[in-house]
Design a protein around this motif. Structure first.
Motif, mmCIF file in Angstrom:
data_model
loop_
_atom_site.group_PDB
_atom_site.id
_atom_site.type_symbol
_atom_site.label_atom_id
_atom_site.label_comp_id
_atom_site.label_asym_id
_atom_site.label_seq_id
_atom_site.Cartn_x
_atom_site.Cartn_y
_atom_site.Cartn_z
ATOM 1 N N THR A 65 0.807 -1.224 0.000
ATOM 2 C CA THR A 65 0.000 0.000 0.000
ATOM 3 C C THR A 65 0.835 1.266 0.000
ATOM 4 N N GLY A 66 2.125 1.139 0.342
ATOM 5 C CA GLY A 66 2.970 2.317 0.437
ATOM 6 C C GLY A 66 2.791 3.088 1.723
ATOM 7 N N HIS A 67 2.017 2.534 2.659
ATOM 8 C CA HIS A 67 1.783 3.224 3.933
ATOM 9 C C HIS A 67 1.853 2.213 5.061
ATOM 10 N N ARG A 68 2.658 2.509 6.071
ATOM 11 C CA ARG A 68 2.786 1.618 7.230
ATOM 12 C C ARG A 68 1.814 2.078 8.304
ATOM 13 N N MET A 69 0.752 1.294 8.511
ATOM 14 C CA MET A 69 -0.211 1.611 9.557
ATOM 15 C C MET A 69 0.374 1.257 10.923
ATOM 16 N N PRO A 70 -0.048 1.951 11.953
ATOM 17 C CA PRO A 70 0.453 1.614 13.292
ATOM 18 C C PRO A 70 -0.001 0.216 13.702
ATOM 19 N N SER A 71 0.859 -0.491 14.404
ATOM 20 C CA SER A 71 0.524 -1.851 14.825
ATOM 21 C C SER A 71 -0.579 -1.866 15.868
ATOM 22 N N THR A 72 -0.857 -0.718 16.451
ATOM 23 C CA THR A 72 -1.939 -0.634 17.442
ATOM 24 C C THR A 72 -3.317 -0.535 16.787
ATOM 25 N N ALA A 73 -3.355 -0.520 15.458
ATOM 26 C CA ALA A 73 -4.648 -0.441 14.756
ATOM 27 C C ALA A 73 -5.274 -1.828 14.674
ATOM 28 N N ALA A 74 -5.798 -2.291 15.801
ATOM 29 C CA ALA A 74 -6.418 -3.620 15.854
ATOM 30 C C ALA A 74 -7.901 -3.491 15.531
ATOM 31 N N THR A 75 -8.202 -3.236 14.275
ATOM 32 C CA THR A 75 -9.573 -3.019 13.835
ATOM 33 C C THR A 75 -10.163 -4.295 13.245
ATOM 34 N N ARG A 76 -11.438 -4.238 12.933
ATOM 35 C CA ARG A 76 -12.128 -5.383 12.328
ATOM 36 C C ARG A 76 -11.460 -5.764 11.007
#
Length: 338
Positions: A65-76
């Motif tokens: 995706t070219g974007h590193r999301m935070p590892s704390t993003a524990a979404t559905r």
């Protein structure tokens, strides 16, 4: 007969003074420390491994995706994606995936992250049909198949054209030549692979707490499976003299400047083996196992093989590979008068 008592309205939240709040906060911290202390070591180690995979999943997403999301993003969406990634990319068994969901959820909550119940419910909904698949349930019940020189030649014959093919061939042959783990192959540096008259001097860096090692990779007799020639061809075509040894290449042939991940290295090996029609499923570890068994069958000494692979002297895994390679050497059933 018990009298029915009307439900009383919820009481207003208690209001505490500063001293009480301080004591309550201290008790919360003490409870966390106590619960952590009584948690079994194997459980804590398992949760740490689960979180490491969760981080790797986000690295994998970032490459695409070219974007590193935070590892704390524990979404559905993230948790369901994690299940699909573990199933299709890591080829994990469903029961292992189930444990990974728990480990990630517990660790995230320990970091103060609010993990919605809907997210864990959705993740296990995605997992449910996988548990009904016998083939998936059988995953992880055997060690990686050791690649053979014949299979390496088969892969070479089917390799893609262009820069991607040159990289892929150099990658899997280098993995074989250094008896490397996928994480070690991903961490290789161009300037730490030195061409000498006999082949390559390769510095394998430390990864995941394992010590670094320096190994030599000799020229192969067969040009199609020679790690030295494959590396020199890829290096020249890519025009690299420093930095990561193996780089991503997009659909249009554009080369990136960040190192491939360990997962990407595993994918390259598995994808090329499948394209070549190799009858067993090869993984990143197949190159490491294949080097050890092939080298042993060629009569190489145990200490030389261990120096190449970096195994400890008493490693059960190493001696398992040696026993497999020696299985038909002076077999107990051979030439006994039958």
């Amino acid at each position: 007969m018990t009298a029915l008592v009307p439900r009383q309205p919820d009481a207003a939240p208690a209001v505490y003074d500063a001293a009480t709040l301080a004591v309550l906060a201290a008790m919360e911290e003490a409870a966390d420390r106590h619960l952590d202390a009584i948690r079994p070591h194997n459980t804590k180690r398992g949760y740490a491994n689960d979180w490491a995979l969760w981080e790797e999943f986000h690295d994998w997403l970032a490459e695409r995706t070219g974007h590193r999301m935070p590892s704390t993003a524990a979404t559905r969406g993230n948790l369901v994606g994690f299940v699909v990634w573990l199933d299709t990319i890591k080829l994990a068994a469903p029961n292992s995936i189930d444990r990974r969901i728990t480990g990630v959820t517990v660790t995230a909550r320990g970091l103060g992250v609010e993990v919605p119940k809907a997210a864990t419910v959705a993740a296990r909904q995605a997992l449910k049909p996988l548990k009904n698949d016998p083939e998936r349930m059988a995953r992880g019940r055997g060690k990686a198949a050791a690649v053979t020189p014949e299979q390496l030649r088969q892969m070479n014959a089917a390799v893609a054209d262009g820069l991607t093919g040159l990289r892929d061939r150099a990658l899997w042959l280098m993995a074989f030549g250094i008896a490397g783990r996928s994480a070690e192959v991903a961490a290789l540096r161009t300037d730490a692979i030195v061409h000498v008259s006999n082949g390559l001097d390769v510095h394998v860096p430390a990864v995941k707490g394992r010590p670094p090692r320096d190994v030599v990779v000799a020229y192969g007799k067969n040009a199609d499976t020679c790690p030295v020639r494959a590396w020199l061809t890829w290096r020249a075509a890519a025009g690299i003299t420093a930095g990561p040894a193996f780089l991503p290449i997009d659909t249009w042939g554009h080369m990136g400047n960040r190192a491939l991940s360990a997962e990407a290295c595993r994918e390259i090996i598995a994808r090329n083996a499948e394209r070549a029609g190799v009858t067993v499923r090869l993984t990143g570890h197949s190159m490491r196992a294949g080097f050890i068994t092939t080298s042993r069958k060629a009569g190489k000494r145990e200490e030389k093989i261990r120096a190449q692979s970096g195994h400890a002297e008493n490693s059960p895994a190493f001696w398992g590979y040696i026993r497999e390679a020696d299985k038909w050497t002076d077999a107990a059933s051979e030439d006994i008068g039958l």
